[in-house]
Design an enzyme around this catalytic site. Structure first.
Site, short mmCIF file in Angstrom:
data_model
loop_
_atom_site.label_atom_id
_atom_site.label_comp_id
_atom_site.label_asym_id
_atom_site.label_seq_id
_atom_site.Cartn_x
_atom_site.Cartn_y
_atom_site.Cartn_z
N ASP A 273 -36.97 39.44 7.73
CA ASP A 273 -36.54 38.06 7.53
C ASP A 273 -35.90 37.90 6.15
O ASP A 273 -36.51 38.22 5.13
CB ASP A 273 -37.76 37.15 7.67
CG ASP A 273 -37.43 35.69 7.75
OD1 ASP A 273 -36.44 35.26 7.15
OD2 ASP A 273 -38.19 34.95 8.42
N GLU B 107 -31.75 42.29 8.36
CA GLU B 107 -31.70 42.27 9.82
C GLU B 107 -33.08 42.64 10.36
O GLU B 107 -33.56 43.75 10.13
CB GLU B 107 -30.66 43.26 10.33
CG GLU B 107 -30.61 43.43 11.84
CD GLU B 107 -30.29 42.12 12.56
OE1 GLU B 107 -31.17 41.66 13.33
OE2 GLU B 107 -29.19 41.57 12.33
N ASP C 16 -27.46 34.23 15.64
CA ASP C 16 -28.07 33.80 16.90
C ASP C 16 -27.81 32.31 17.07
O ASP C 16 -28.18 31.51 16.21
CB ASP C 16 -29.57 34.08 16.86
CG ASP C 16 -30.22 33.93 18.24
OD1 ASP C 16 -29.80 33.04 19.01
OD2 ASP C 16 -31.14 34.71 18.54
N GLU D 59 -25.44 39.94 3.15
CA GLU D 59 -25.11 39.62 4.54
C GLU D 59 -26.40 39.30 5.28
O GLU D 59 -27.34 40.10 5.29
CB GLU D 59 -24.38 40.76 5.24
CG GLU D 59 -23.99 40.37 6.67
CD GLU D 59 -22.92 41.27 7.30
OE1 GLU D 59 -22.82 41.27 8.54
OE2 GLU D 59 -22.19 41.94 6.56
N ASP E 234 -18.57 31.92 17.25
CA ASP E 234 -17.77 31.53 18.41
C ASP E 234 -18.42 30.36 19.15
O ASP E 234 -17.98 30.02 20.25
CB ASP E 234 -17.62 32.72 19.37
CG ASP E 234 -18.96 33.20 19.90
OD1 ASP E 234 -19.84 33.52 19.08
OD2 ASP E 234 -19.15 33.25 21.13
N ARG F 26 -18.87 43.84 16.96
CA ARG F 26 -19.02 43.98 18.41
C ARG F 26 -19.35 42.64 19.05
O ARG F 26 -18.99 42.39 20.21
CB ARG F 26 -20.10 45.02 18.73
CG ARG F 26 -21.49 44.69 18.27
CD ARG F 26 -22.42 45.90 18.35
NE ARG F 26 -23.76 45.61 17.91
CZ ARG F 26 -24.81 45.51 18.71
NH1 ARG F 26 -24.67 45.69 20.01
NH2 ARG F 26 -26.00 45.24 18.24
N TYR F 27 -20.03 41.75 18.31
CA TYR F 27 -20.33 40.42 18.85
C TYR F 27 -19.04 39.61 19.01
O TYR F 27 -18.88 38.87 19.98
CB TYR F 27 -21.31 39.70 17.94
CG TYR F 27 -22.67 40.34 17.92
CD1 TYR F 27 -23.52 40.27 19.01
CD2 TYR F 27 -23.10 41.04 16.79
CE1 TYR F 27 -24.76 40.88 19.00
CE2 TYR F 27 -24.35 41.66 16.76
CZ TYR F 27 -25.17 41.56 17.87
OH TYR F 27 -26.40 42.18 17.85
N GLU F 28 -18.14 39.74 18.05
CA GLU F 28 -16.88 39.03 18.17
C GLU F 28 -16.06 39.58 19.33
O GLU F 28 -15.45 38.82 20.10
CB GLU F 28 -16.08 39.12 16.88
CG GLU F 28 -14.74 38.41 16.98
CD GLU F 28 -14.07 38.23 15.64
OE1 GLU F 28 -14.32 37.20 14.98
OE2 GLU F 28 -13.28 39.11 15.26
#
Length: 231
Positions: free
Chosen positions: A117, A90, A139, A65, A175, A209-211
């Site tokens: 990275d 991350e 991002d 991921e 999104d 949570r971003y969605e």
């Protein structure tokens, strides 16, 4: 000659709000046990290849991921699929701390993370190691001059393709309509076939949570599925 790859920075800031004391404890006490070794430039300045089977010592299928955010989806996948091993990358310290807290609660053992990275991971892995990869709500870098920093350009995608097995699945959730547009244009150029393009999520999707923020603000998620073409 100066090695300019030492100065990579595609992700902007690496810290956000002040960490809570519990999150500081997670970083101090838990990170070492699940952190990938031999990946950072300090630990592996020669960028020698590492044996992916040695990471977990299991020989299970390996997933990736890219940019796991708060870690909700990553921990969900690790718990749902104990028959696989999964790596999450991350650079954002707050996200790493959040993930470590979730790991304590979930108790999964088939997950490792690299707090940096993802290209550092690509550097030290041989070809065709990943059976599946995820890019969830990356991002968006909305300004046109920053689009080259998006993950969905050839600089990142060709290395992802190199490290994925023929037939491996690559999922993208976003999104941002222009991010989906760029994904449709760039991902096939790197050696992937698009097999699904839908406003409907995958059956095993775990909303992040971003969605949830996107939905609250009226933005519509979209989900792309690609398959790594045979070399």
């Amino acid at each position: 000659m100066e090695d300019k790859t030492q100065f990579r920075n595609f992700y902007g800031r690496v810290r956000g709000k002040t960490l809570r004391n519990s999150q500081k404890t997670y970083l101090a006490d838990d990170l070492g046990a699940v952190q990938l070794r031999g990946v950072s430039r300090d630990e592996n300045p020669e960028r020698a290849k590492i044996d992916p089977k040695a990471i977990f010592g299991t020989g299970k299928p390996l997933w990736l991921e890219v940019g796991f955010g708060g870690g909700e989806h990553l921990v969900h996948m690790a718990a749902r699929y104990p028959q696989i091993d999964i790596i999450g990358c991350e650079p954002f310290v707050n996200g790493v701390a959040m993930l470590l807290g979730k790991l304590r609660a979930a108790g999964v053992e088939n997950l490792r993370l690299y707090p940096g990275d993802v290209r550092d991971v690509f550097d030290v892995l041989p070809d065709q190691v990943f059976a599946k990869a995820f890019l969830n709500y990356p991002d968006p870098w909305p300004k046109a001059r920053h689009h080259k920093r998006r993950f969905v350009n050839q600089g990142y995608l060709t290395e992802l393709a190199r490290t994925m097995q023929p037939g491996a699945e690559f999922r993208i959730a976003s999104d941002i309509p222009d991010y989906i547009r760029q994904s449709r244009e760039e991902v096939p150029q790197a050696g992937f076939d698009r097999i699904n393009d839908s406003p409907t999520a995958w059956d095993d999707w775990f909303s992040t949570r971003y969605e949830q923020k996107a939905l609250r603000e009226g933005r519509v998620p979209h989900y792309l599925t690609y398959r790594r073409a045979a070399a």
